[in-house]
Motif scaffolding. Sequence first.
Motif, PDB file in Angstrom:
ATOM      1  N   GLY A   1      30.608 -32.132  39.155  1.00 48.56           N
ATOM      2  CA  GLY A   1      30.931 -30.752  39.699  1.00 48.56           C
ATOM      3  C   GLY A   1      32.060 -30.809  40.996  1.00 48.56           C
ATOM      4  O   GLY A   1      31.878 -29.896  41.716  1.00 48.56           O
ATOM      5  N   LYS A   2      32.750 -31.837  40.941  1.00 47.77           N
ATOM      6  CA  LYS A   2      33.577 -32.124  42.213  1.00 47.77           C
ATOM      7  C   LYS A   2      34.720 -32.906  41.729  1.00 47.77           C
ATOM      8  O   LYS A   2      34.678 -33.720  40.507  1.00 47.77           O
ATOM      9  CB  LYS A   2      32.835 -32.943  43.335  1.00 47.77           C
ATOM     10  N   GLY A   3      35.914 -32.597  42.185  1.00 48.28           N
ATOM     11  CA  GLY A   3      37.186 -33.298  41.991  1.00 48.28           C
ATOM     12  C   GLY A   3      37.893 -32.425  40.858  1.00 48.28           C
ATOM     13  O   GLY A   3      37.175 -31.535  40.055  1.00 48.28           O
ATOM     14  N   PRO A   4      39.027 -32.857  40.690  1.00 46.46           N
ATOM     15  CA  PRO A   4      39.941 -31.945  39.898  1.00 46.46           C
ATOM     16  C   PRO A   4      39.759 -32.096  38.382  1.00 46.46           C
ATOM     17  O   PRO A   4      39.292 -32.947  37.838  1.00 46.46           O
ATOM     18  CB  PRO A   4      41.335 -32.401  40.004  1.00 46.46           C
ATOM     19  N   LEU A   5      39.739 -30.693  37.650  1.00 49.87           N
ATOM     20  CA  LEU A   5      39.299 -30.640  36.228  1.00 49.87           C
ATOM     21  C   LEU A   5      40.657 -30.971  35.629  1.00 49.87           C
ATOM     22  O   LEU A   5      41.992 -30.910  35.966  1.00 49.87           O
ATOM     23  CB  LEU A   5      38.906 -29.438  35.602  1.00 49.87           C
ATOM     24  N   LEU A   6      40.668 -30.994  34.184  1.00 52.25           N
ATOM     25  CA  LEU A   6      42.166 -31.441  33.520  1.00 52.25           C
ATOM     26  C   LEU A   6      43.043 -30.324  33.632  1.00 52.25           C
ATOM     27  O   LEU A   6      44.074 -30.583  33.722  1.00 52.25           O
ATOM     28  CB  LEU A   6      41.700 -31.625  32.002  1.00 52.25           C
ATOM     29  N   ALA A   7      42.643 -29.115  33.619  1.00 53.20           N
ATOM     30  CA  ALA A   7      43.766 -28.067  33.951  1.00 53.20           C
ATOM     31  C   ALA A   7      44.298 -28.141  35.219  1.00 53.20           C
ATOM     32  O   ALA A   7      45.338 -27.516  35.206  1.00 53.20           O
ATOM     33  CB  ALA A   7      42.925 -26.762  33.657  1.00 53.20           C
ATOM     34  N   GLN A   8      43.791 -28.875  36.129  1.00 51.01           N
ATOM     35  CA  GLN A   8      44.491 -28.927  37.287  1.00 51.01           C
ATOM     36  C   GLN A   8      45.282 -30.082  37.584  1.00 51.01           C
ATOM     37  O   GLN A   8      45.241 -30.961  38.483  1.00 51.01           O
ATOM     38  CB  GLN A   8      43.552 -28.831  38.552  1.00 51.01           C
ATOM     39  N   CYS A   9      46.296 -30.002  36.634  1.00 52.50           N
ATOM     40  CA  CYS A   9      47.155 -31.203  36.699  1.00 52.50           C
ATOM     41  C   CYS A   9      47.686 -31.830  37.895  1.00 52.50           C
ATOM     42  O   CYS A   9      47.689 -32.956  38.215  1.00 52.50           O
ATOM     43  CB  CYS A   9      48.590 -30.944  35.807  1.00 52.50           C
ATOM     44  N   SER A  10      47.975 -30.876  38.532  1.00 53.86           N
ATOM     45  CA  SER A  10      48.979 -31.288  40.024  1.00 53.86           C
ATOM     46  C   SER A  10      48.047 -31.815  41.178  1.00 53.86           C
ATOM     47  O   SER A  10      48.625 -32.157  42.294  1.00 53.86           O
ATOM     48  CB  SER A  10      49.800 -30.070  40.543  1.00 53.86           C
ATOM     49  N   SER A  11      46.807 -31.779  40.882  1.00 59.96           N
ATOM     50  CA  SER A  11      45.800 -32.182  41.979  1.00 59.96           C
ATOM     51  C   SER A  11      45.740 -33.818  41.789  1.00 59.96           C
ATOM     52  O   SER A  11      45.604 -34.487  42.731  1.00 59.96           O
ATOM     53  CB  SER A  11      44.274 -31.707  41.910  1.00 59.96           C
ATOM     54  N   CYS A  12      45.983 -34.366  40.560  1.00 61.70           N
ATOM     55  CA  CYS A  12      45.930 -35.646  40.251  1.00 61.70           C
ATOM     56  C   CYS A  12      47.549 -36.205  40.359  1.00 61.70           C
ATOM     57  O   CYS A  12      47.875 -37.182  40.937  1.00 61.70           O
ATOM     58  CB  CYS A  12      45.369 -35.814  38.833  1.00 61.70           C
ATOM     59  N   HIS A  13      48.316 -35.477  39.451  1.00 64.29           N
ATOM     60  CA  HIS A  13      49.817 -35.684  39.454  1.00 64.29           C
ATOM     61  C   HIS A  13      50.319 -35.076  40.570  1.00 64.29           C
ATOM     62  O   HIS A  13      51.021 -34.210  40.547  1.00 64.29           O
ATOM     63  CB  HIS A  13      50.409 -35.267  38.141  1.00 64.29           C
ATOM     64  N   SER A  14      50.172 -35.449  41.588  1.00 65.19           N
ATOM     65  CA  SER A  14      50.297 -34.528  43.030  1.00 65.19           C
ATOM     66  C   SER A  14      51.590 -35.301  43.687  1.00 65.19           C
ATOM     67  O   SER A  14      51.763 -36.417  44.128  1.00 65.19           O
ATOM     68  CB  SER A  14      49.198 -34.860  43.915  1.00 65.19           C
ATOM     69  N   GLN A  15      52.765 -34.509  43.493  1.00 66.17           N
ATOM     70  CA  GLN A  15      53.910 -34.746  44.133  1.00 66.17           C
ATOM     71  C   GLN A  15      53.866 -35.309  45.498  1.00 66.17           C
ATOM     72  O   GLN A  15      54.363 -36.211  46.223  1.00 66.17           O
ATOM     73  CB  GLN A  15      54.846 -33.510  44.157  1.00 66.17           C
ATOM     74  N   GLN A  16      53.078 -34.447  46.272  1.00 67.34           N
ATOM     75  CA  GLN A  16      52.792 -34.577  47.869  1.00 67.34           C
ATOM     76  C   GLN A  16      52.108 -36.011  48.111  1.00 67.34           C
ATOM     77  O   GLN A  16      52.598 -36.869  49.153  1.00 67.34           O
ATOM     78  CB  GLN A  16      52.128 -33.346  48.366  1.00 67.34           C
ATOM     79  N   ARG A  17      51.287 -36.342  47.464  1.00 65.13           N
ATOM     80  CA  ARG A  17      50.281 -37.540  47.492  1.00 65.13           C
ATOM     81  C   ARG A  17      51.387 -39.008  47.302  1.00 65.13           C
ATOM     82  O   ARG A  17      51.455 -39.867  48.079  1.00 65.13           O
ATOM     83  CB  ARG A  17      49.202 -37.642  46.723  1.00 65.13           C
ATOM     84  N   LEU A  18      52.402 -38.634  46.210  1.00 62.83           N
ATOM     85  CA  LEU A  18      52.890 -39.620  45.916  1.00 62.83           C
ATOM     86  C   LEU A  18      53.995 -40.008  46.972  1.00 62.83           C
ATOM     87  O   LEU A  18      54.186 -40.929  47.408  1.00 62.83           O
ATOM     88  CB  LEU A  18      53.685 -39.321  44.735  1.00 62.83           C
TER      89      LEU A  18
END
Lengths: 234, 128
Positions: free
Chosen positions: B103-120
Amino acid sequence: MSSLQQAISFLSGTGMLIALAVFVLGCLFHVIRYIGGLDAKKDRVAYGYHADRSVPGIFASIFKWLLPCATAGWRSAPLTTFIFFCMHAGCVLVPLFVAGHVVLLKSALGIEAGLPMLPLAVADVLAAVTIAGVLICAVRRLVSPFQKALTSGADWLILFLTGAPFVSGFLVRVCCPDSAELMLVHLVCGNLFLLLAPFTKLSHIVLFFMSRAQLGMEYAIKRGGQTRGGVFDW
Amino acid sequence: MKTASIKRIAFSLAVLAGILFLGQQAQADGDAPFIKIAKTGISAEKMPAVVLSHEAHIKHADDDCSVCHTEAEDKYLNIDTLAPAKRQGAVHAACASCHIQKGKGPLLAQCSSCHSQQRLANLDSKKK
């Protein structure tokens, strides 16, 4: 899961598939109803005959109206035509080929192969152009006297249905990539578009092709249409 | 400027450099807080590479490395041994299914939370 996450999961999975099914079946219904509404006697077009001319006529008519300068209709208003085509390019390409949609559709259907994905930068530019196009259409409806006279609530509805998913999707991309709330707004708007398209003027997504096909047939069968050499020799 | 303050600044800079250096060492050792996922056999082309909060995720998995590393320690579920067409779906399902479960962390639809330009960008700038 929080209710926010539950909503996102549903609207990007099963809910999206339901909306997509409504959209596809609705479009199919329009096609069938359009063909059922053709009447050779009333329209005075022998739809069933001269297939050698009418079938190429269908494709010629659709194809020419899909090119920005190929018809007198388009050439008569170059600026409007330019904006119109830029906007529609985004409207068609972005929903079908943006990476997020391709990946979610694959996962919702449980399949490995999907449509090709647009590079993010290209999708961004197309989306920005489409948003600008929708705004220009809205302004035009407010200022142009001709447009004003023709505009009804149904026109505002489809501008909203088209603009909302683009604006919310664009915002997720450029300003708030981590916002679950904004993602939910985008999902609601996107699903609403799919659900309502067949019941609004957005049905022109298929009906454009149907009416072009009908006119293409009519011109090819009984007038000097494209497939008779362009100009009818009276 | 007084020599004392110059010394103080120089000292602070040295400490900072030391921290950065140690951070880099830790990264190489694989126990850095953030790592770039790069050994799944998927070439990151369409999306920014995924930066994982590895240390935080070890806690999410209750220190059980085998939740994510079935054989080799630096490979995620040996995704790279799957047929190429299956890799992307498998990695997405594996990451997102735990997020759904917890119940925590990005779901598949939230692409840019995992593929985060900023974190990279953050990770890359730290490395430099």
